[in-house]
Motif scaffolding. Structure first.
Motif, PDB file in Angstrom:
ATOM      1  N   ASN A  37     -49.818 -21.852  33.152  1.00 19.13           N
ATOM      2  CA  ASN A  37     -49.210 -22.909  32.104  1.00 19.13           C
ATOM      3  C   ASN A  37     -47.986 -22.169  31.250  1.00 19.13           C
ATOM      4  O   ASN A  37     -48.358 -21.164  31.073  1.00 19.13           O
ATOM      5  CB  ASN A  37     -50.089 -23.742  31.429  1.00 19.13           C
ATOM      6  N   ALA A  38     -47.254 -23.013  30.735  1.00 25.03           N
ATOM      7  CA  ALA A  38     -46.475 -22.402  29.940  1.00 25.03           C
ATOM      8  C   ALA A  38     -46.823 -21.884  28.642  1.00 25.03           C
ATOM      9  O   ALA A  38     -47.930 -22.505  27.907  1.00 25.03           O
ATOM     10  CB  ALA A  38     -45.224 -23.523  29.403  1.00 25.03           C
ATOM     11  N   GLY A  39     -46.415 -20.819  28.031  1.00 23.70           N
ATOM     12  CA  GLY A  39     -46.965 -20.198  26.970  1.00 23.70           C
ATOM     13  C   GLY A  39     -48.200 -19.207  27.296  1.00 23.70           C
ATOM     14  O   GLY A  39     -48.416 -18.588  26.499  1.00 23.70           O
ATOM     15  N   PRO A  84     -44.863 -24.142  36.832  1.00 14.48           N
ATOM     16  CA  PRO A  84     -45.572 -24.653  35.596  1.00 14.48           C
ATOM     17  C   PRO A  84     -45.462 -23.891  34.294  1.00 14.48           C
ATOM     18  O   PRO A  84     -45.390 -24.323  33.176  1.00 14.48           O
ATOM     19  CB  PRO A  84     -46.932 -24.919  36.130  1.00 14.48           C
ATOM     20  N   ALA A  85     -45.368 -22.327  34.673  1.00 16.58           N
ATOM     21  CA  ALA A  85     -45.486 -21.572  33.202  1.00 16.58           C
ATOM     22  C   ALA A  85     -43.997 -20.922  32.789  1.00 16.58           C
ATOM     23  O   ALA A  85     -43.695 -20.470  31.977  1.00 16.58           O
ATOM     24  CB  ALA A  85     -46.129 -20.418  33.528  1.00 16.58           C
ATOM     25  N   GLY A  90     -36.205 -21.355  31.832  1.00 17.40           N
ATOM     26  CA  GLY A  90     -36.558 -21.194  33.555  1.00 17.40           C
ATOM     27  C   GLY A  90     -37.138 -20.020  33.888  1.00 17.40           C
ATOM     28  O   GLY A  90     -37.534 -19.584  35.141  1.00 17.40           O
ATOM     29  N   TYR A  91     -37.599 -19.041  33.008  1.00 16.50           N
ATOM     30  CA  TYR A  91     -38.293 -17.722  33.165  1.00 16.50           C
ATOM     31  C   TYR A  91     -39.781 -17.775  33.105  1.00 16.50           C
ATOM     32  O   TYR A  91     -40.305 -18.435  32.216  1.00 16.50           O
ATOM     33  CB  TYR A  91     -37.826 -16.728  32.007  1.00 16.50           C
ATOM     34  N   ILE A  92     -40.269 -17.067  33.773  1.00 10.20           N
ATOM     35  CA  ILE A  92     -42.085 -16.834  33.789  1.00 10.20           C
ATOM     36  C   ILE A  92     -42.177 -15.365  33.582  1.00 10.20           C
ATOM     37  O   ILE A  92     -41.324 -14.445  33.836  1.00 10.20           O
ATOM     38  CB  ILE A  92     -42.708 -17.396  34.997  1.00 10.20           C
ATOM     39  N   GLN A  93     -43.443 -15.293  32.883  1.00  5.72           N
ATOM     40  CA  GLN A  93     -43.487 -13.800  32.606  1.00  5.72           C
ATOM     41  C   GLN A  93     -44.609 -13.289  33.774  1.00  5.72           C
ATOM     42  O   GLN A  93     -45.276 -14.048  34.151  1.00  5.72           O
ATOM     43  CB  GLN A  93     -44.351 -13.721  31.415  1.00  5.72           C
ATOM     44  N   THR A  94     -44.145 -12.049  34.109  1.00 11.07           N
ATOM     45  CA  THR A  94     -44.925 -11.478  35.300  1.00 11.07           C
ATOM     46  C   THR A  94     -45.633 -10.256  34.835  1.00 11.07           C
ATOM     47  O   THR A  94     -45.540  -9.760  33.763  1.00 11.07           O
ATOM     48  CB  THR A  94     -43.999 -10.929  36.438  1.00 11.07           C
TER      49      THR A  94
END
Length: 135
Positions: A37-39, A84-85, A90-94
């Motif tokens: 999820n986001a955050g 969803p994260a 529009g970026y997600i952490q990897t």
């Protein structure tokens, strides 16, 4: 008998490297994990530390796996606005797991494990030959 001491030292090295291999396998298994999820934060790479442990009864220093610590390096970013994260941009952490680094660590652990295994086997053979000579 000094050969028993040598075997115990080698066995401690085998144990330490097997813990290291388990942690490397866990890192590799999670190298593509991201937050749900986001955050949320993705999987963080783990590192094994080694501790010097004095065996007072035998009078030798043994190696033991210390605490498993988390690698505090930065997470990567990947553009995936539909995830969803994803953040507002529009970026997600990897994860901070690098497969090439893990492969190098695995190779080092394997070589160290093999060296300890060779030392253990040599000590065992020497003890066996000594016992054969005494018969």
């Amino acid at each position: 008998m000094d050969l028993n001491t040598a075997m115990k030292v080698s066995a401690s090295g085998l144990h330490a490297q097997s813990v290291r291999m388990r942690v490397i396998a866990e890192n590799l298994a999670n190298q593509d994990s991201v937050a749900d999820n986001a955050g949320g934060a993705p999987y963080r790479r783990k590192l094994v530390t080694f501790a010097n442990e004095l065996d007072r009864a035998m009078g030798v220093n043994l190696v033991s796996p210390g605490r498993v610590q988390y690698d505090q390096s930065e997470f990567g970013l990947q553009y995936d606005p539909g995830h969803p994260a994803a953040d507002d941009a529009g970026y997600i952490q990897t994860t901070n797991v690098n497969g090439l680094v893990e492969a190098m660590d695995m190779s080092q652990a394997q070589r160290s494990y093999q060296s300890n295994l060779n030392a253990l086997e040599t000590s065992r053979r020497m003890a066996s030959l000594t016992l054969d000579l005494m018969r």
